[in-house]
Structure formats: C-alpha cells, structure tokens
Write an enzyme that holds these catalytic residues in place. Structure first.
Site, PDB file in Angstrom:
ATOM      1  N   ARG A  61       0.826  -1.200   0.000  1.00 21.12           N
ATOM      2  CA  ARG A  61       0.000   0.000   0.000  1.00 21.12           C
ATOM      3  C   ARG A  61       0.870   1.264   0.000  1.00 21.12           C
ATOM      4  NH1 ARG A  61      -3.440   2.593   4.495  1.00 21.12           N
ATOM      5  NH2 ARG A  61      -4.942   3.857   3.335  1.00 21.12           N
ATOM      6  N   HIS A  65       0.585   4.400  -2.597  1.00 17.00           N
ATOM      7  CA  HIS A  65       0.420   5.795  -2.184  1.00 17.00           C
ATOM      8  C   HIS A  65       1.585   6.656  -2.669  1.00 17.00           C
ATOM      9  CE1 HIS A  65      -2.950   5.745   1.026  1.00 17.00           C
ATOM     10  NE2 HIS A  65      -3.126   4.764   0.179  1.00 17.00           N
ATOM     11  N   ASP A  66       2.782   6.088  -2.679  1.00 18.58           N
ATOM     12  CA  ASP A  66       3.927   6.850  -3.182  1.00 18.58           C
ATOM     13  C   ASP A  66       3.720   7.188  -4.650  1.00 18.58           C
ATOM     14  OD1 ASP A  66       6.404   8.106  -3.174  1.00 18.58           O
ATOM     15  OD2 ASP A  66       7.488   6.291  -3.729  1.00 18.58           O
ATOM     16  N   ASP A  73       8.412   8.537  -6.183  1.00 15.76           N
ATOM     17  CA  ASP A  73       9.616   9.332  -5.921  1.00 15.76           C
ATOM     18  C   ASP A  73       9.948   9.355  -4.433  1.00 15.76           C
ATOM     19  OD1 ASP A  73       7.562  10.850  -4.911  1.00 15.76           O
ATOM     20  OD2 ASP A  73       8.341  12.757  -5.671  1.00 15.76           O
ATOM     21  N   SER A  75       8.214  10.276  -2.059  1.00 17.20           N
ATOM     22  CA  SER A  75       7.680  11.449  -1.340  1.00 17.20           C
ATOM     23  C   SER A  75       6.805  11.038  -0.157  1.00 17.20           C
ATOM     24  CB  SER A  75       6.911  12.376  -2.282  1.00 17.20           C
ATOM     25  OG  SER A  75       5.893  11.671  -2.950  1.00 17.20           O
ATOM     26  N   ASN A  93      -3.458   8.733   4.848  1.00 15.92           N
ATOM     27  CA  ASN A  93      -2.266   8.063   5.386  1.00 15.92           C
ATOM     28  C   ASN A  93      -2.620   7.061   6.466  1.00 15.92           C
ATOM     29  OD1 ASN A  93      -2.680   9.171   7.899  1.00 15.92           O
ATOM     30  ND2 ASN A  93      -0.691  10.117   8.067  1.00 15.92           N
ATOM     31  N   PRO A 162      -7.386   7.798  -4.476  1.00 12.16           N
ATOM     32  CA  PRO A 162      -8.829   7.621  -4.550  1.00 12.16           C
ATOM     33  C   PRO A 162      -9.424   7.248  -3.188  1.00 12.16           C
ATOM     34  CG  PRO A 162      -7.678   5.877  -5.758  1.00 12.16           C
ATOM     35  CD  PRO A 162      -6.646   6.850  -5.316  1.00 12.16           C
ATOM     36  N   HIS A 192      -6.194  -5.872  -2.511  1.00 14.70           N
ATOM     37  CA  HIS A 192      -7.012  -5.959  -1.299  1.00 14.70           C
ATOM     38  C   HIS A 192      -7.259  -7.406  -0.879  1.00 14.70           C
ATOM     39  CE1 HIS A 192      -8.639  -1.567  -1.730  1.00 14.70           C
ATOM     40  NE2 HIS A 192      -7.365  -1.630  -1.420  1.00 14.70           N
ATOM     41  N   THR A 193      -6.558  -8.327  -1.475  1.00 12.60           N
ATOM     42  CA  THR A 193      -6.554  -9.709  -0.994  1.00 12.60           C
ATOM     43  C   THR A 193      -5.716  -9.846   0.269  1.00 12.60           C
ATOM     44  OG1 THR A 193      -6.005 -12.001  -1.541  1.00 12.60           O
ATOM     45  CG2 THR A 193      -4.553 -10.336  -2.449  1.00 12.60           C
TER      46      THR A 193
HETATM   47  C1  HEM Z   1      -8.723   1.498  -6.410  1.00 16.13           C
HETATM   48  C2  HEM Z   1      -8.618   2.406  -5.491  1.00 16.13           C
HETATM   49  C3  HEM Z   1      -8.247   2.097  -4.069  1.00 16.13           C
HETATM   50  C4  HEM Z   1      -8.897   2.537  -2.966  1.00 16.13           C
HETATM   51  C5  HEM Z   1     -10.110   3.448  -2.942  1.00 16.13           C
HETATM   52  C6  HEM Z   1      -8.228   1.979  -1.827  1.00 16.13           C
HETATM   53  C7  HEM Z   1      -8.585   2.217  -0.516  1.00 16.13           C
HETATM   54  C8  HEM Z   1      -8.055   1.567   0.565  1.00 16.13           C
HETATM   55  C9  HEM Z   1      -8.475   1.761   1.948  1.00 16.13           C
HETATM   56  C10 HEM Z   1      -9.515   2.755   2.415  1.00 16.13           C
HETATM   57  C11 HEM Z   1      -7.783   0.890   2.710  1.00 16.13           C
HETATM   58  C12 HEM Z   1      -7.910   0.686   4.210  1.00 16.13           C
HETATM   59  C13 HEM Z   1      -6.913   1.503   4.966  1.00 16.13           C
HETATM   60  C14 HEM Z   1      -7.164   1.413   6.443  1.00 16.13           C
HETATM   61  O1  HEM Z   1      -8.307   1.336   6.881  1.00 16.13           O
HETATM   62  O2  HEM Z   1      -6.180   1.430   7.203  1.00 16.13           O
HETATM   63  C15 HEM Z   1      -6.913   0.155   1.829  1.00 16.13           C
HETATM   64  C16 HEM Z   1      -6.044  -0.818   2.248  1.00 16.13           C
HETATM   65  C17 HEM Z   1      -5.119  -1.408   1.426  1.00 16.13           C
HETATM   66  N1  HEM Z   1      -4.887  -1.113   0.100  1.00 16.13           N
HETATM   67 FE1  HEM Z   1      -6.073  -0.022  -1.088  1.00 16.13          FE
HETATM   68  N2  HEM Z   1      -7.190   1.206  -2.247  1.00 16.13           N
HETATM   69  C18 HEM Z   1      -7.153   1.249  -3.610  1.00 16.13           C
HETATM   70  C19 HEM Z   1      -6.209   0.657  -4.430  1.00 16.13           C
HETATM   71  C20 HEM Z   1      -5.117  -0.031  -3.972  1.00 16.13           C
HETATM   72  C21 HEM Z   1      -3.980  -0.409  -4.767  1.00 16.13           C
HETATM   73  C22 HEM Z   1      -3.790  -0.058  -6.236  1.00 16.13           C
HETATM   74  C23 HEM Z   1      -3.130  -1.091  -3.960  1.00 16.13           C
HETATM   75  C24 HEM Z   1      -1.788  -1.694  -4.261  1.00 16.13           C
HETATM   76  C25 HEM Z   1      -1.413  -2.115  -5.443  1.00 16.13           C
HETATM   77  C26 HEM Z   1      -3.766  -1.159  -2.663  1.00 16.13           C
HETATM   78  C27 HEM Z   1      -3.266  -1.849  -1.581  1.00 16.13           C
HETATM   79  C28 HEM Z   1      -3.851  -1.878  -0.334  1.00 16.13           C
HETATM   80  C29 HEM Z   1      -3.410  -2.763   0.744  1.00 16.13           C
HETATM   81  C30 HEM Z   1      -2.329  -3.828   0.648  1.00 16.13           C
HETATM   82  C31 HEM Z   1      -4.197  -2.445   1.860  1.00 16.13           C
HETATM   83  C32 HEM Z   1      -4.114  -3.063   3.260  1.00 16.13           C
HETATM   84  C33 HEM Z   1      -3.248  -2.189   4.136  1.00 16.13           C
HETATM   85  C34 HEM Z   1      -3.096  -2.702   5.552  1.00 16.13           C
HETATM   86  O3  HEM Z   1      -3.379  -3.856   5.839  1.00 16.13           O
HETATM   87  O4  HEM Z   1      -2.665  -1.894   6.396  1.00 16.13           O
HETATM   88  N3  HEM Z   1      -4.945  -0.485  -2.700  1.00 16.13           N
HETATM   89  N4  HEM Z   1      -7.093   0.590   0.538  1.00 16.13           N
HETATM   90  C1  LIG Z   2      -1.069  10.360   9.760  1.00 18.90           C
HETATM   91  O1  LIG Z   2      -1.535  11.669   9.991  1.00 18.90           O
HETATM   92  C2  LIG Z   2      -1.883  11.953  11.320  1.00 18.90           C
HETATM   93  C3  LIG Z   2      -2.402  13.364  11.374  1.00 18.90           C
HETATM   94  O2  LIG Z   2      -3.427  13.535  10.467  1.00 18.90           O
HETATM   95  C4  LIG Z   2      -0.668  11.767  12.242  1.00 18.90           C
HETATM   96  O3  LIG Z   2      -1.040  11.983  13.579  1.00 18.90           O
HETATM   97  C5  LIG Z   2      -0.125  10.359  12.067  1.00 18.90           C
HETATM   98  O4  LIG Z   2       1.051  10.204  12.812  1.00 18.90           O
HETATM   99  C6  LIG Z   2       0.162  10.061  10.601  1.00 18.90           C
HETATM  100  N1  LIG Z   2       0.540   8.683  10.434  1.00 18.90           N
HETATM  101  C7  LIG Z   2       1.745   8.327   9.984  1.00 18.90           C
HETATM  102  C8  LIG Z   2       1.959   6.871   9.842  1.00 18.90           C
HETATM  103  O5  LIG Z   2       2.584   9.114   9.674  1.00 18.90           O
END
Ligand code: HEM
Ligand SMILES: *[C@@H]1O[C@H](CO)[C@@H](O)[C@H](O)[C@H]1NC(C)=O
Ligand SMILES: *[C@@H]1O[C@H](CO)[C@@H](O)[C@H](O)[C@H]1NC(C)=O
Ligand SMILES: *[C@@H]1O[C@H](CO)[C@@H](O)[C@H](O)[C@H]1NC(C)=O
Ligand SMILES: *[C@@H]1O[C@H](CO)[C@@H](O)[C@H](O)[C@H]1NC(C)=O
Ligand SMILES: *[C@@H]1O[C@H](CO)[C@@H](O)[C@H](O)[C@H]1NC(C)=O
Ligand SMILES: *[C@@H]1O[C@H](CO)[C@@H](O)[C@H](O)[C@H]1NC(C)=O
Ligand SMILES: *[C@@H]1O[C@H](CO)[C@@H](O)[C@H](O)[C@H]1NC(C)=O
Ligand SMILES: *[C@@H]1O[C@H](CO)[C@@H](O)[C@H](O)[C@H]1NC(C)=O
Ligand SMILES: *[C@@H]1O[C@H](CO)[C@@H](O)[C@H](O)[C@H]1NC(C)=O
Length: 323
Positions: A61, A65-66, A73, A75, A93, A162, A192-193
């Site tokens: 993830r 995001h990067d 880059d 960032s 984040n 997104p 998201h698997t």
């Molecule tokens: C299509 C648009 C996408 C949306 C709207 C989206 C949104 C999200 C959200 C809201 C979460 C949950 C974060 C949380 O509650 O902590 C998440 C988790 C995750 N996303 Fe996405 N995502 C998208 C695409 C992607 C892509 C392209 C990847 C990687 C190639 C990705 C990889 C992941 C992974 C691995 C997690 C689990 C993170 C964890 O377990 O901490 N996502 N995503």
């Molecule tokens: C994400 O942002 C919040 C403030 O919105 C901050 O408190 C938190 O430490 C940040 N998380 C990470 C992993 O940097």
C-alpha cells in the site's frame, strides 16, 4: 505527408512519451554502482516479514500511495516540517506503516554504498519482495533507477489517492490521471486480498447508506450482518477487519470471487461490478494464474508513474528528510 509516415511519426511520439513515463528505468540499475543493493533489500525485507506477517500489506500500500502522489519518488516517506505538512500526515495516510523497515534497509545501503540507492527504489523493491516471501520466488520484475523527489504535500495526497467511497467513474478517472487503464484498476484492486480496513471506511454501508438507517443494497446482506458484529457503530474508527476474510495474510486471487459474492469491503471495491468492461476483467481474474501474471504487469506500470530519472531529484541520505 503520407498516411504511413504520419502514423510512423505518431508512433515515435508515443515512444518518446513512453520514455518520459518511466522508460528510463532499467533492470538491475545498481549492477555496477551497488551490486548488493537488491540482495540487501530482499534480505532485510524477508527478515522483517518473518516476524510480522502484516508487513506485505503495509509495504504494498505504501508503494501505491507513493506512486499516486507526484510519481514513485519516495515522497510518501518524507516527514512534515515546521513549514510543510507532508503526505504522511494527510487523512488517507491512516495506518500507513512499514517506515521503520524502509529506514532499516536504507541505513544498511548507506553503509554498503553511500548515496547510491534511492528511497523510491527501496519502496518499489521491498513491496515486491515482501509479497514474494510466501512464494519463495520473485513475483514480478521491478525496474530500478528511480530518484527521490524533494516535495511532499498532504493536500496532494488528498487529491490524488482515490477514496474508498468513490464510484466507478471517479476511480477510472483517478487511474486515467496516472496513465493507468481500467484493467490496471481492476487488477491492482486485487491487492485488497491482503490487509485490513478500518470500520469508518465502510460503516455507512452497514448502518446509514442513504440516510434512512439502511444498508447498502449492493453489499451481501449476510456479510453485512457479520460486519455489523465487528463494527459496532457509525463512529467506530479504531476497529479493523480483514479485507479478504480468512486469508488476509495470504496473497491470492480470493479478492475476485469474494467480490462476485458482493462481499467487497469498500464502495470502491463494489464499484468494479458496476461497469461492464470492469466486470469482464473481474471475471478473467477468477483464474489465479491469470491474476498473478496481470498483477505483475500492472505493478510494473504503476511503478513507472511519473518517475524521476537521470539527474532529476536526488538520492536522499535519509528517507524521511530531503538532503
Ligand atoms: C482502487 C482504489 C483504491 C482505494 C479506494 C483503496 C482504498 C483503501 C483503503 C480505504 C484501505 C484501508 C486503509 C485502512 O483502513 O487502514 C486500503 C487498504 C489497502 N490497500 Fe487499497 N485502495 C485502492 C487501491 C489499492 C492499490 C492499487 C493497492 C496496491 C497495489 C492497494 C493496496 C492496499 C493494501 C495492501 C491495503 C491493506 C493495508 C493494511 O493492511 O494496512 N490499494 N485501501
Ligand atoms: C497520519 O496523519 C496523522 C495526522 O493527520 C498523524 O497523527 C499520524 O502520525 C500520521 N501517520 C503516519 C503513519 O505518519
Ligand atoms: C521554512 O521556510 C523558510 C522560508 O521559506 C526557510 O528559510 C526555513 O529554512 C524553513 N524551515 C524549515 C524547518 O524547513
Ligand atoms: C527457497 O528458494 C531457494 C532458492 O531458490 C531454496 O534454496 C530454498 O530451499 C527455498 N526455501 C524453501 C523454504 O522452500
Ligand atoms: C460519481 O461520484 C461523483 C462525485 O461524487 C458524482 O458527481 C457522480 O455523479 C457519480 N457518478 C455516478 C455515475 O454515480
Ligand atoms: C484528474 O486530474 C484532473 C486534472 O489534474 C483533476 O482536475 C481531476 O480532479 C482528477 N480526477 C481524479 C478523479 O483524480
Ligand atoms: C443517518 O443519516 C441521516 C441523514 O444524513 C441523519 O440525519 C441520521 O442522524 C443518521 N443516523 C445515524 C444513526 O447517524
Ligand atoms: C462505538 O464503538 C467504539 C468501538 O467499539 C466504542 O469505543 C465507542 O464507545 C462506540 N461509540 C458509541 C457512540 O457507541
Ligand atoms: C476517531 O473519532 C474520534 C471521535 O469521533 C476522533 O476524536 C478521533 O480524532 C478519530 N480518530 C481518527 C484517527 O480519525
Ligand atoms: C452472500 O454470501 C453468501 C455466503 O456468505 C453466499 O452464499 C451468497 O450467494 C452471497 N449472495 C450473493 C448475492 O452473492
């Protein structure tokens, strides 16, 4: 100008665009400047996954995001300063993690070959290597040669990443903005698997979808009931649930059959069934070998978004601060 030469020129233009768009990345860019680089990334990543099975989801993830903000880059790694609120501190984040692992890798690389290996490449490689651990083989090719950016802005993370509440139109647009196709959107959503999501990103689908205390009709009713037992109320922003229940630590193609049962967790997941083309691609991904192949190819395209190469940017000394 003849039609043929016109088409030829057009092709040249596309080729040139391709070059600007990541074409300068290479296989094993550090072959001579830091031959051990990829091995060091792999070893430290593997070591950390061995004690933290949730890490692959974090690093995958982080790479996403990067890449979606200012290109791949590094960032996403930059800390906020007195003057600047960085991507890290933007709302999307939430629960980004794994920064300590990137730092551990960077520290070792700076000892072995100072000033050579970019943080952006470390993110791309460690995402791949962490997912690859369960397979004991390299799951996709990562080209290298990215350089690090000097700018990180929270506002851009909000604009470019997104939201889980997005519909298909918005998702398609946000990927198209990064030169990614609907196929990339569907295939990469298969990430998201693995991993977890916080209740507040889908609670509306359980409790108050249209403001009448109702549930989202496109969410499987049985599954919604299960989710309500985990996410107890609309304001719960601390509980997390597995995105692929039962195998959220295993990288497989379960995301797709689960989606077909209307058990996609976010509206952005369910949205993939609302478009004919996307739905067709979901059907193709029901074959696991097909998914693995396509995922590698889409990751390669994602990993090339807006990269800095050549003399652009810098090689950061410490991943969380610009030099
Ligand atoms: C299509 C648009 C996408 C949306 C709207 C989206 C949104 C999200 C959200 C809201 C979460 C949950 C974060 C949380 O509650 O902590 C998440 C988790 C995750 N996303 Fe996405 N995502 C998208 C695409 C992607 C892509 C392209 C990847 C990687 C190639 C990705 C990889 C992941 C992974 C691995 C997690 C689990 C993170 C964890 O377990 O901490 N996502 N995503
Ligand atoms: C994400 O942002 C919040 C403030 O919105 C901050 O408190 C938190 O430490 C940040 N998380 C990470 C992993 O940097
Ligand atoms: C904040 O910005 C000012 C002027 O742009 C600059 O001189 C200063 O070094 C910056 N401080 C930090 C902590 O980045
Ligand atoms: C993983 O692969 C390596 C070489 O490809 C092999 O030496 C090693 O035994 C494998 N480990 C497991 C647990 O299968
Ligand atoms: C998708 O969402 C956007 C922004 O919320 C909205 O303007 C648009 O009408 C929605 N499109 C569809 C087809 O629902
Ligand atoms: C796509 O990029 C355009 C131009 O930068 C921007 O106005 C639009 O909001 C972006 N759309 C999405 C969904 O990110
Ligand atoms: C559900 O949404 C409606 C309309 O936005 C709001 O008036 C109501 O208070 C919400 N119900 C709960 C339990 O939050
Ligand atoms: C909502 O659920 C959370 C987590 O279970 C709990 O801490 C909080 O007190 C609950 N809030 C309300 C208003 O019931
Ligand atoms: C969670 O919700 C509480 C109460 O609504 C709020 O004070 C807190 O800042 C929220 N935490 C996060 C991480 O969004
Ligand atoms: C909802 O999920 C159950 C399994 O939990 C499944 O048997 C059922 O077919 C699903 N419903 C739909 C509409 O896909």
């Amino acid at each position: 100008m003849s039609k043929v030469s016109y088409i030829f020129l057009l092709c040249l233009c596309f080729l040139a665009l391709g070059l600007c768009n990541g074409g300068e990345l290479r296989k094993n860019f550090y072959r001579t400047s830091c031959p051990q680089a990829e091995q060091i990334v792999r070893d430290i990543t593997r070591k950390n996954v061995a004690t933290n099975a949730a890490l692959p989801a974090k690093l995958l993830r982080m790479h996403f995001h990067d890449c979606f903000v200012r290109g791949c880059d590094g960032s996403v790694l930059i800390d906020s300063t007195a003057n600047n609120t960085a991507e890290k501190d933007a709302i999307p984040n939430r629960s980004l993690a794994g920064f300590d692992v990137i730092d551990e890798i960077k520290t070792q690389l700076e000892k072995t070959c100072p000033g050579k290996v970019s943080c952006a490449d470390i993110v791309a490689l460690s995402a791949r290597d962490s997912v690859s651990v369960q397979f004991n083989k390299t799951m996709w090719e990562v080209l290298t040669g990215r350089r690090d950016g000097k700018i990180s802005r929270a506002s851009e993370a909000l604009a470019d990443i997104p939201s889980p509440f997005s519909n298909f139109t918005i998702l398609r647009q946000s990927f198209a903005n990064k030169s990614l196709t609907v196929k990339d959107l569907v295939v990469l959503s298969g990430a998201h698997t693995i991993g977890v999501g916080h209740c507040n990103f889908f609670n509306n689908r359980l409790y108050n979808f249209t403001g009448k205390g109702d549930a989202d009709p496109s969410l499987n009713a049985t599954y919604a009931a299960t989710l309500r037992s985990e996410c107890r109320n609309l304001s719960d922003n601390t509980t997390t649930v597995e995105m692929d229940p039962g195998s959220s630590l295993t990288f497989d193609n379960h995301y797709f059959p689960t989606l077909k049962l209307q058990q996609g967790l976010f509206q952005s997941d369910a949205a993939l069934l609302t478009n004919n083309v996307a739905n067709g691609i979901v059907n193709e991904m029901l074959g696991s070998a097909k998914f693995f192949t396509e995922f590698g190819q889409s990751m390669k395209r994602m990993g090339a978004i807006g990269v800095l190469t050549g003399n652009a940017g810098e090689i950061r000394k410490k991943c969380s601060v610009v030099n």
